[in-house]
Design an enzyme around this catalytic site. Structure first.
Site, PDB file in Angstrom:
ATOM      1  CE1 TYR A 215      64.091  75.522   9.598  1.00 45.06           C
ATOM      2  CE2 TYR A 215      64.447  73.256  10.366  1.00 45.06           C
ATOM      3  CZ  TYR A 215      64.221  74.180   9.366  1.00 45.06           C
ATOM      4  OH  TYR A 215      64.126  73.684   8.219  1.00 45.06           O
ATOM      5  NE  ARG A 222      63.686  74.723  19.777  1.00 43.42           N
ATOM      6  CZ  ARG A 222      64.211  75.089  18.569  1.00 43.42           C
ATOM      7  NH1 ARG A 222      63.483  74.854  17.349  1.00 43.42           N
ATOM      8  NH2 ARG A 222      65.382  75.869  18.366  1.00 43.42           N
ATOM      9  CG  ASP A 310      58.232  76.115  12.535  1.00 43.45           C
ATOM     10  OD1 ASP A 310      58.009  77.147  11.648  1.00 43.45           O
ATOM     11  OD2 ASP A 310      59.281  75.834  12.929  1.00 43.45           O
ATOM     12  CB  CYS A 350      60.053  80.716   8.181  1.00 46.11           C
ATOM     13  SG  CYS A 350      59.905  79.573   7.049  1.00 46.11           S
TER      14      CYS A 350
HETATM   15  N1  SAH Z   1      59.778  73.301  14.098  1.00 50.46           N
HETATM   16  C1  SAH Z   1      60.891  72.761  13.917  1.00 50.46           C
HETATM   17  C2  SAH Z   1      61.125  73.284  12.230  1.00 50.46           C
HETATM   18  C3  SAH Z   1      60.279  73.000  11.143  1.00 50.46           C
HETATM   19  S1  SAH Z   1      60.975  72.929   9.713  1.00 50.46           S
HETATM   20  C4  SAH Z   1      61.887  73.059  14.974  1.00 50.46           C
HETATM   21  O1  SAH Z   1      61.429  73.810  15.710  1.00 50.46           O
HETATM   22  O2  SAH Z   1      62.881  72.485  14.752  1.00 50.46           O
HETATM   23  C5  SAH Z   1      59.862  72.693   8.495  1.00 50.46           C
HETATM   24  C6  SAH Z   1      59.680  70.937   8.429  1.00 50.46           C
HETATM   25  O3  SAH Z   1      58.573  70.871   7.657  1.00 50.46           O
HETATM   26  C7  SAH Z   1      60.911  70.263   7.990  1.00 50.46           C
HETATM   27  O4  SAH Z   1      61.199  69.195   8.736  1.00 50.46           O
HETATM   28  C8  SAH Z   1      60.230  69.456   6.666  1.00 50.46           C
HETATM   29  O5  SAH Z   1      60.715  68.190   6.281  1.00 50.46           O
HETATM   30  C9  SAH Z   1      58.897  69.455   6.897  1.00 50.46           C
HETATM   31  N2  SAH Z   1      57.992  69.377   5.758  1.00 50.46           N
HETATM   32  C10 SAH Z   1      57.887  70.198   4.375  1.00 50.46           C
HETATM   33  N3  SAH Z   1      56.774  69.833   3.834  1.00 50.46           N
HETATM   34  C11 SAH Z   1      55.931  69.205   4.457  1.00 50.46           C
HETATM   35  C12 SAH Z   1      54.746  68.767   4.130  1.00 50.46           C
HETATM   36  N4  SAH Z   1      54.032  69.281   3.243  1.00 50.46           N
HETATM   37  N5  SAH Z   1      53.924  67.956   5.192  1.00 50.46           N
HETATM   38  C13 SAH Z   1      54.765  67.664   6.402  1.00 50.46           C
HETATM   39  N6  SAH Z   1      56.096  68.004   6.544  1.00 50.46           N
HETATM   40  C14 SAH Z   1      56.641  68.744   5.815  1.00 50.46           C
END
Ligand code: SAH
Length: 407
Positions: A215, A222, A310, A350
Site C-alpha cells: 500500500y 505511516r 485502514d 479508501c
Molecule cells: N494499512 C495497511 C493496508 C491495509 S489493507 C498498510 O499500510 O499496508 C486492508 C487489510 O484489511 C487487508 O490486509 C485485508 O486482509 C484486511 N481485511 C479485510 N477485511 C477484514 C476484516 N473484516 N477484518 C480484518 N481484516 C480485514
C-alpha cells in the site's frame, strides 16, 4: 478517419479537460474503430476536441490521451508522458537509476508510484517501482492496445531488472479484457522483495500481494508514526503486512497489536518486524474479523492509546454506499470505545465513492454513539506520488482523519 461524434452539448466536460466520455454522450461512431484503437473526438458541430482510446464494451467508451491536435498517439507520445511523470517525481536522468539507496539514508524510499493513470495523462496505466523492479497494471483497452510500446519505453527509460504485470483486477472485465499477470520483461522478481521506506524495511510479494504488492499510497501516513506512537499501546487494525505497526514500533511504541482477517499477511507481517530488528515480545498478531474481534475487546475492556483503522474498500458502487457507511460507522464506533482518554485514532476510507464530507460525518456519528468527545487534529490523503489531476477529481480516493479523544 476513426471518430466519435458527441451528442449536442455533451462536450462540456471535455472542455474542462475531464478525460472520460460515457457511452450516453456519444451520438455516433465512424470508421469502425477496434477496441483500444485511437479515435478522434468531435463535437456535434464537427469541431475537433481531443484524441482518445475506444472501449466499446465499457460504460466509459473513450478515455482521452490528448487535447492537443498536434500530438499523435504512439511510442513518442508515451515517451513524453512518461518523462513528465518521472520529472514531476524528481526522477529524471540519473535519479531514475535503480541503485538501492544507501543504508544510512534514513529518508530514502525504494518503492514509488511512477505513473498514476489519468492523473499523469496516461489513462488506465499504473507503474510502480519496487527497488530495481517495475510492477505495472494495464486497466483499459487503450492501455492494452499500446502494451508493447509501453513496455519498451519503460525498459528504455528505466532499465529495470525486471517488469512484472499485475493486471489481475476486476475493472479489466468491464473493458472486456481478461485478467493477466506475469513477467513482462527481464527477470522474474523474487518471491519476496525488500524495499525501504524511510527508516523501515518491508518484504513485498509483488506477484501475489494486494494491489501491486504494497500500500504505497499510505507511505506518508505511516511516516507520521514517530509523532504519535512513542510509548503507546498501538492497535494496527487491518494491518496487512504490518506497515503502520512496524513504523510505530520503530518509533518506540510500547506494544503493537496487528489485526487482519488473513493469517497469510500476518505471517509476512511477522517477518517484517524481524527484518526491522524489532522485539517480537512487544508484538501481537491476531487473525480474525475486525468487527467481531473489536467487539470482543470492547466487552473485555481492552484499551489502546493509538488505533489505526485502514479497512479495505467497502464501496464498489453507489448502491453499496448505505451498507458501507454502516460498516465504517461500526468499526469507528468500536475503535472510539477502545481508546484511552487522550488517545489518537487514525481512521481511513479508501472508497473513492465516499466523499470526505460523508466520511467525516460517519466518524462524528461514531464518536457520538461511543460517548466520546474527539477532535480532528489532522487530515490525511494519499501520498504525493499518487497525484490527482485537477481536471480528474475521481483520483482522490484515500482520506484519513487523525482524531484525538479529549474525553
Ligand atoms: N494499512 C495497511 C493496508 C491495509 S489493507 C498498510 O499500510 O499496508 C486492508 C487489510 O484489511 C487487508 O490486509 C485485508 O486482509 C484486511 N481485511 C479485510 N477485511 C477484514 C476484516 N473484516 N477484518 C480484518 N481484516 C480485514
Amino acid at each position: 478517419m476513426k471518430s466519435i461524434i458527441l451528442r449536442e452539448g455533451r462536450e462540456k466536460s471535455l472542455r474542462r479537460r475531464h478525460p472520460w466520455i460515457f457511452s450516453g454522450a456519444i451520438a455516433r461512431v465512424e470508421g469502425d474503430p477496434k477496441s483500444g484503437e485511437t479515435v478522434e473526438i468531435k463535437s456535434a458541430a464537427g469541431e475537433w476536441l481531443a484524441r482518445g482510446s475506444y472501449s466499446p464494451r465499457s460504460q466509459i467508451t473513450v478515455r482521452v490521451w490528448t487535447f492537443n491536435a498536434a500530438e499523435e498517439i504512439g511510442p513518442e507520445f508515451f515517451r513524453a508522458r512518461l518523462g513528465i511523470a518521472l520529472e514531476s517525481r524528481g526522477l529524471l536522468g540519473s535519479a531514475a537509476s535503480f541503485d538501492r539507496p544507501h543504508p544510512a539514508d534514513e529518508g530514502a524510499q525504494s518503492a514509488l508510484r511512477l505513473v498514476n493513470a489519468e492523473s499523469d495523462g496516461l489513462p488506465g496505466i499504473i507503474v510502480d517501482r519496487y527497488a530495481e523492479f517495475l510492477v505495472i497494471q494495464l486497466l483499459t483497452t487503450g492501455a492494452e492496445y499500446w502494451r508493447k510500446a509501453l513496455v519498451s519505453e519503460l525498459e528504455r527509460t528505466l532499465a529495470p531488472a525486471g517488469m512484472y504485470e499485475r493486471s489481475d483486477v476486476d475493472v479489466r472485465e468491464k473493458e472486456g479484457l481478461e485478467k493477466r499477470s506475469g513477467v513482462l520483461a527481464g527477470g522474474e522478481p523474487p518471491d519476496l522483495l525488500e524495499i525501504r521506506e524511510g527508516p523501515c524495511r518491508f518484504l513485498v510479494d509483488l506477484k501475489r500481494g494486494h494491489k501491486t504488492g504494497f500500500y504505497l499510497d499510505q507511505r506518508e501516513n505511516r511516516a507520521l508514526m514517530p509523532e504519535y506512537a512513542a510509548e503507546a499501546e498501538v492497535l494496527n487494525c487491518f494491518s496487512y503486512t504490518g506497515g503502520f505497526g512496524v513504523a510505530a514500533l520503530k518509533a518506540r511504541a510500547a506494544r503493537v497489536t496487528n489485526l487482519d482477517s488473513s493469517a497469510q499477511v500476518l505471517d509476512l507481517a511477522r517477518r517484517n518486524f524481524d527484518l526491522n530488528g524489532l522485539d517480537q515480545s512487544k508484538v501481537e498478531y491476531v487473525a480474525g474479523d475486525a468487527f467481531a474481534v473489536l467487539r470482543e475487546w470492547r466487552d473485555a475492556e481492552r484499551r489502546f492509546d493509538l488505533v489505526i483503522l485502514d479497512p479495505p474498500k467497502f464501496v464498489e458502487s453507489t448502491s453499496q454506499l448505505t451498507r458501507a457507511s454502516r460498516g465504517y460507522k461500526d468499526i469507528n464506533l468500536l475503535a472510539f470505545k477502545l481508546l484511552r482518554r487522550g488517545g489518537v485514532l487514525f481512521t481511513f476510507s479508501c472508497s473513492g465513492l465516499m466523499s470526505p464530507e460523508l466520511f467525516q460525518k460517519i466518524v462524528a456519528d461514531a464518536a457520538l454513539d461511543a460517548g466520546r468527545e474527539a477532535r480532528i487534529i489532522r487530515r490525511l490523503s494519499q501520498a504525493a506520488d499518487h497525484p490527482t489531476g485537477l481536471s480528474f477529481p475521481e483520483a482522490s480516493y484515500l482520506k484519513g482523519l487523525v482524531c484525538k479523544v479529549a474525553v
